[in-house]
Design an enzyme around this catalytic site. Structure first.
Site, mmCIF file in Angstrom:
data_model
loop_
_atom_site.group_PDB
_atom_site.id
_atom_site.type_symbol
_atom_site.label_atom_id
_atom_site.label_comp_id
_atom_site.label_asym_id
_atom_site.label_seq_id
_atom_site.Cartn_x
_atom_site.Cartn_y
_atom_site.Cartn_z
ATOM 1 N N ASP A 1 2.668 99.493 -37.888
ATOM 2 C CA ASP A 1 3.563 98.330 -37.308
ATOM 3 C C ASP A 1 3.794 97.401 -38.863
ATOM 4 O O ASP A 1 2.929 97.045 -39.358
ATOM 5 C CB ASP A 1 2.762 97.404 -36.671
ATOM 6 C CG ASP A 1 3.405 96.257 -35.874
ATOM 7 O OD1 ASP A 1 4.872 96.127 -36.253
ATOM 8 O OD2 ASP A 1 2.769 95.612 -34.811
ATOM 9 N N ASP B 1 10.619 98.559 -36.804
ATOM 10 C CA ASP B 1 9.424 98.308 -37.562
ATOM 11 C C ASP B 1 8.239 98.708 -36.871
ATOM 12 O O ASP B 1 6.943 98.529 -37.505
ATOM 13 C CB ASP B 1 9.272 96.816 -37.724
ATOM 14 C CG ASP B 1 8.978 96.048 -36.784
ATOM 15 O OD1 ASP B 1 9.395 96.489 -35.520
ATOM 16 O OD2 ASP B 1 8.670 94.844 -36.786
ATOM 17 N N GLU B 2 8.064 99.928 -36.040
ATOM 18 C CA GLU B 2 7.059 100.188 -35.533
ATOM 19 C C GLU B 2 7.212 101.562 -34.717
ATOM 20 O O GLU B 2 8.256 102.041 -34.305
ATOM 21 C CB GLU B 2 6.815 99.139 -34.326
ATOM 22 C CG GLU B 2 5.727 99.427 -33.480
ATOM 23 C CD GLU B 2 5.292 98.493 -32.382
ATOM 24 O OE1 GLU B 2 4.350 98.661 -31.461
ATOM 25 O OE2 GLU B 2 6.428 97.575 -32.007
#
Length: 459
Positions: free
Chosen positions: A11, A105-106
């Site tokens: 993350d 983003d993960e």
């Protein structure tokens, strides 16, 4: 469940805001809020400095401004964030063929499938190496969680924030989860959490002690059984490689309700163009065009039209969206518009282009609907012809610009015919601020600069 912590969850830390701070030296260490800046805007991401004031994602932007009036408020630059995300996902792909992105983003990574980890030591080494590679490549930090299941790996990455790594040994899951709130489990949102609270269950250990039968009675067979397993630390969901997208869509919420039919049609056409741009970027075409309209009273209507075959032609999508708009009553005002394409495929049916041309030349429904409106606008002397110029010269806070004399910079703000620009680059010292007329011919929109220059090595 695995005997070794070989499922990794990454993350990125405050991704949008961190990317803006990395791109803008003058904002480093200062509160930054990224999101929609209009009256109905919401926070997309807040930097850790802004979070200290209580600002968080999904918060109304007006509330954020009251909590942190001196923060920098910026409009998102999604193309920029997507380019960074692609770099990060490429690094994940080097670890394993099984990478499951959840957002820009993960992502989850199955280290075992990549053959680079089979125990705690090798998993930790892979995680630390990944964090270093991300920093060197993008200049940004990410937090890593390692565990024997996806659920626990995600919890671990949250505990690792910011810029850390947490490894949770398999076999310790129940001890870890027991005292935590039920909201920590996947699938337990506000409504389910409140339902469980009324039944006297607030912690994960409460769920485990209640038993499967009681949870099934409260939540139904599928949800209750799944929640009971997770409460006892069991999660056997596999890491699934990126699935094909099922749809592509774009939408805009307007600060002031739109009433003018010509303006509404213009916005739909603009959204159709943006949607096709995303469609082509993803390498797809689609058969079904979807129009979304949220009216003044918050009622939301969707209309769709299925074509003979898939297309990625902007004219076809634009005309189909226009036909769908003709079937919607917008007299009370419109607060949101969206255009989407579903039924995606990897090919395009070329004869649809000819079909669109034929319909247009024959005076089809879309052409008939647009022409009178445009003609009436021109005949009435309405100011619509000037509107595109205003839009083109609108300088959004945070967006990149380039000046013929001063070089690269970004917009700090604009209003009353002026625009303020700070001239700096990701690798420079904080730059100087200058003000120009909004129509200064020497000032033009710019391209985002890379956060790490070639040859910088360690970022």
């Amino acid at each position: 469940m695995r005997a070794a912590p070989t499922i990794l969850h990454l993350d990125m830390d405050a991704f949008f805001a961190a990317a803006e701070q990395a791109a803008k030296p003058s904002l480093r260490g200062k509160p930054v809020v990224v999101g929609g800046l209009g009256p109905r805007g919401v926070v997309a991401t807040a930097s850790y400095e802004a979070r200290r004031f209580g600002v968080h994602s999904a918060m109304p932007m007006g509330q954020a401004r009251r909590l942190a009036p001196n923060a920098a408020y910026l409009v998102p630059r999604f193309a920029f964030y997507r380019s960074i995300s692609e770099q990060v996902m490429e690094l994940l792909g080097r670890l394993s063929p099984l990478v499951e992105p959840l957002s820009l983003d993960e992502a989850f990574v199955d280290l075992e499938a990549g053959g680079i980890a089979d125990d705690s030591a090798s998993a930790r080494a892979a995680g630390e190496r990944l964090r270093g590679d991300i920093l060197a490549t993008t200049g940004l930090t990410g937090s890593v969680g390692l565990a024997g299941s996806k659920m626990i790996a995600k919890i671990a990455s949250e505990e690792a924030k910011p810029d850390g790594l947490v490894l949770i040994e398999p076999g310790t899951e129940r001890e870890l989860l027991g005292p935590r709130s039920v909201r920590i489990l996947p699938g337990v949102g506000p409504a389910t959490g409140e339902h469980l609270r009324r039944a006297g269950m607030t912690t994960v250990s409460d769920l485990a002690e209640a038993g499967e039968d009681e949870l099934v009675r409260l939540l139904g067979r599928a949800h209750g059984a799944s929640l009971y397993r997770m409460a006892r630390g069991y999660d056997d969901r596999p890491v699934v490689a990126e699935r094909d997208a099922k749809s592509v869509s774009v939408e805009d919420t307007f600060d002031v309700d739109l009433h003018d039919r010509v303006r509404i049609r213009s916005e739909v056409e603009r959204l159709a163009e943006r949607c096709v741009g995303r469609l082509r970027t993803s390498g797809h075409s689609g058969r079904t065009i979807v129009l979304k309209v949220r009216r003044y009273d918050f009622s939301t209507l969707t209309r769709s039209e299925t074509l003979r075959g898939p297309t990625d032609d902007p004219g076809v999508v634009r005309e189909a969206a226009g036909r769908l708009l003709d079937a919607v009553d917008t007299t009370g005002g419109v607060r949101l518009l969206g255009v989407g394409v579903t039924g995606l495929a990897d090919y395009t049916q070329e004869d649809l282009f000819a079909q669109a041309e034929a319909e247009s030349s024959a005076g089809g429904a879309a052409g008939a609907a647009v022409a009178p409106a445009e003609a009436s606008g021109a005949a009435s002397g309405a100011p619509e012809p000037d509107a595109p110029v205003t839009v083109e010269r609108h300088w959004a806070p945070g967006h990149d610009v380039r000046h013929a004399v001063y070089g690269a910079g970004w917009v700090q703000g604009s209003g009353v015919g002026r625009v303020t620009v700070r001239f700096e680059e990701p690798w420079s010292e904080p730059g100087r601020v200058r003000t120009f007329a909004v129509d200064d011919p020497e000032l033009v929109p710019g391209e985002a600069l890379p956060l790490v220059r070639d040859g910088d090595g360690d970022g």
